[in-house]
Scaffold this motif. Structure first.
Motif, mmCIF file in Angstrom:
data_model
loop_
_atom_site.group_PDB
_atom_site.id
_atom_site.type_symbol
_atom_site.label_atom_id
_atom_site.label_comp_id
_atom_site.label_asym_id
_atom_site.label_seq_id
_atom_site.Cartn_x
_atom_site.Cartn_y
_atom_site.Cartn_z
ATOM 1 N N ILE A 207 0.868 -1.178 0.000
ATOM 2 C CA ILE A 207 0.000 0.000 0.000
ATOM 3 C C ILE A 207 0.904 1.228 0.000
ATOM 4 O O ILE A 207 1.591 1.508 0.973
ATOM 5 C CB ILE A 207 -0.939 0.022 1.226
ATOM 6 N N ILE A 208 0.920 1.929 -1.130
ATOM 7 C CA ILE A 208 1.849 3.058 -1.258
ATOM 8 C C ILE A 208 1.221 4.391 -0.861
ATOM 9 O O ILE A 208 1.941 5.351 -0.569
ATOM 10 C CB ILE A 208 2.414 3.144 -2.693
ATOM 11 N N GLN A 209 -0.109 4.459 -0.857
ATOM 12 C CA GLN A 209 -0.804 5.679 -0.441
ATOM 13 C C GLN A 209 -2.158 5.290 0.148
ATOM 14 O O GLN A 209 -2.790 4.335 -0.305
ATOM 15 C CB GLN A 209 -1.046 6.630 -1.628
ATOM 16 N N GLN A 210 -2.597 6.035 1.141
ATOM 17 C CA GLN A 210 -3.959 5.903 1.636
ATOM 18 C C GLN A 210 -4.454 7.283 2.049
ATOM 19 O O GLN A 210 -3.707 8.065 2.621
ATOM 20 C CB GLN A 210 -4.077 4.911 2.802
ATOM 21 N N ARG A 211 -5.706 7.572 1.707
ATOM 22 C CA ARG A 211 -6.269 8.886 2.009
ATOM 23 C C ARG A 211 -7.749 8.776 2.360
ATOM 24 O O ARG A 211 -8.470 7.943 1.807
ATOM 25 C CB ARG A 211 -6.134 9.829 0.800
ATOM 26 N N GLU A 212 -8.193 9.641 3.234
ATOM 27 C CA GLU A 212 -9.605 9.744 3.565
ATOM 28 C C GLU A 212 -10.359 10.405 2.414
ATOM 29 O O GLU A 212 -9.969 11.467 1.939
ATOM 30 C CB GLU A 212 -9.775 10.577 4.838
ATOM 31 N N ALA A 213 -11.440 9.775 1.978
ATOM 32 C CA ALA A 213 -12.298 10.365 0.940
ATOM 33 C C ALA A 213 -13.751 10.437 1.414
ATOM 34 O O ALA A 213 -14.648 10.715 0.620
ATOM 35 C CB ALA A 213 -12.191 9.594 -0.369
#
Length: 338
Positions: A207-213
């Motif tokens: 997992i290279i990026q994770q963001r709240e959407a």
């Protein structure tokens, strides 16, 4: 004189008897309480109508809009249940607390709550319990066990199933980006946990990026565009619900990159712009039907007001949607003509 006194005494006795009879058939709304003791099985008198209040966390999410439609449909199956207008907290926990407290003041016979966040809604649910109003917690948990029934899917299992699909789609490993719901929401926490547990089976998946959407398509489109602008090498997008997965797909399609990666969602709604149709159309590699629990909630509400017992925790099955079974599942769960 004696006859007058006797007549007066008889009249008084009759009046007391009538008053006692009236008192025996009077029932305060909400007196069913946590055990639902207002029904015939408990020996208590029945009512011609029982009022149900439902506090929804956010109508803007397609999953929750569909949940509302289904709950209205199933409540109608019980003629003596009356569903008040569903309240929309618009992802505002403070607003939702006020909605719950208003239902308590109205002395509804049953309260159904889909919490926006667990902690802020805990005290409000406890207040309803203290007021002897049966509470059905639907989909999202609270930090108290003072409720009549929790109904919902297993979000850890939903995340784990998505992770298992990711492992199948990336046998040689690859880069994953994760679009998350509201970070403080328990479903987000649980789906993230399950997904990470499952992809650990292949250490080459990162997992290279994770963001709240925030569970919203528009937010996910914005985040995905930002990642694509950074020229990240993305092999798979895991979104914790279908609207975010489709938002990411739209962003990738806008740059002609949608075929270079896979997209996984969760919710599996049988609506024209839902996850099942997106699998049929090849936009999503897969999704998972996270049941609304509307049918079970209506059944539990009816049982509670009639003094029947209900299961304390009702965990519903998570079903996978694939290109092979999507058409059948869409027909099975389509509520547009019901």
């Amino acid at each position: 004189m004696r006859s007058k006194v006797l007549a007066f005494g008889v009249a008084a006795a009759l009046a007391m008897a009538v008053a006692a009879g009236c008192a025996s058939t009077t029932e305060t709304p909400g007196s069913g309480a946590t055990g639902g003791a207002s029904g015939s099985e408990s020996g208590a008198p029945t009512k011609s109508e029982y009022v149900v209040g439902y506090s929804q966390s956010n109508n803007a999410e397609p999953y929750r809009a569909q949940l509302n439609i289904q709950l209205e449909h199933f409540i109608k199956q019980y003629p003596d249940l009356k569903l008040l207008p569903i309240t929309d907290a618009q992802q505002d926990s403070g607003k939702q607390v006020a909605h719950v407290q208003n239902f308590i003041q109205q002395k509804v016979d049953v309260l159904i709550v889909s919490p926006n966040e667990a902690a802020p809604l805990t005290a409000a649910v406890q207040q309803a319990c203290d007021a002897k109003i049966p509470v059905i917690v639907l989909d999202r948990t609270v930090n108290t066990d003072c409720y009549s029934s929790f109904i919902g899917g297993d979000n850890v299992a939903a995340g784990r199933k998505a992770g298992e699909l990711a492992v199948q789609l990336l046998p040689s490993g690859g880069n994953v980006v994760e679009l998350q719901g509201i970070l403080s929401n328990q479903p987000q926490i649980d789906r993230d946990k399950g997904f990470r547990e499952a992809i650990a089976a292949n250490p080459k998946i990162k997992i290279i990026q994770q963001r709240e959407a925030k569970w919203l398509k528009e937010e996910a489109t914005t985040v995905m565009n930002q990642w694509l602008a950074q020229n990240l090498k993305i092999d798979l997008v895991y979104a914790e619900n279908d609207p975010m997965a489709l938002g990411a797909y739209l962003a990738a399609a806008g740059r002609g990159q949608e075929k270079a990666m896979k997209f996984i969602g969760t919710d599996g709604l049988a609506i024209p712009d839902g996850g099942i149709r997106a699998v049929q159309q090849g936009q999503l590699a897969g999704t998972f039907i996270y049941p609304t629990g509307a049918e079970e909630a209506a059944k539990a509400a009816n049982a509670l007001v009639h003094g029947e017992t209900v299961e304390k925790d009702q965990t519903l099955e998570i079903e996978g949607v694939t290109p092979e079974n999507a058409a059948d599942l869409y027909a099975k769960f389509d509520f547009s003509n019901k």
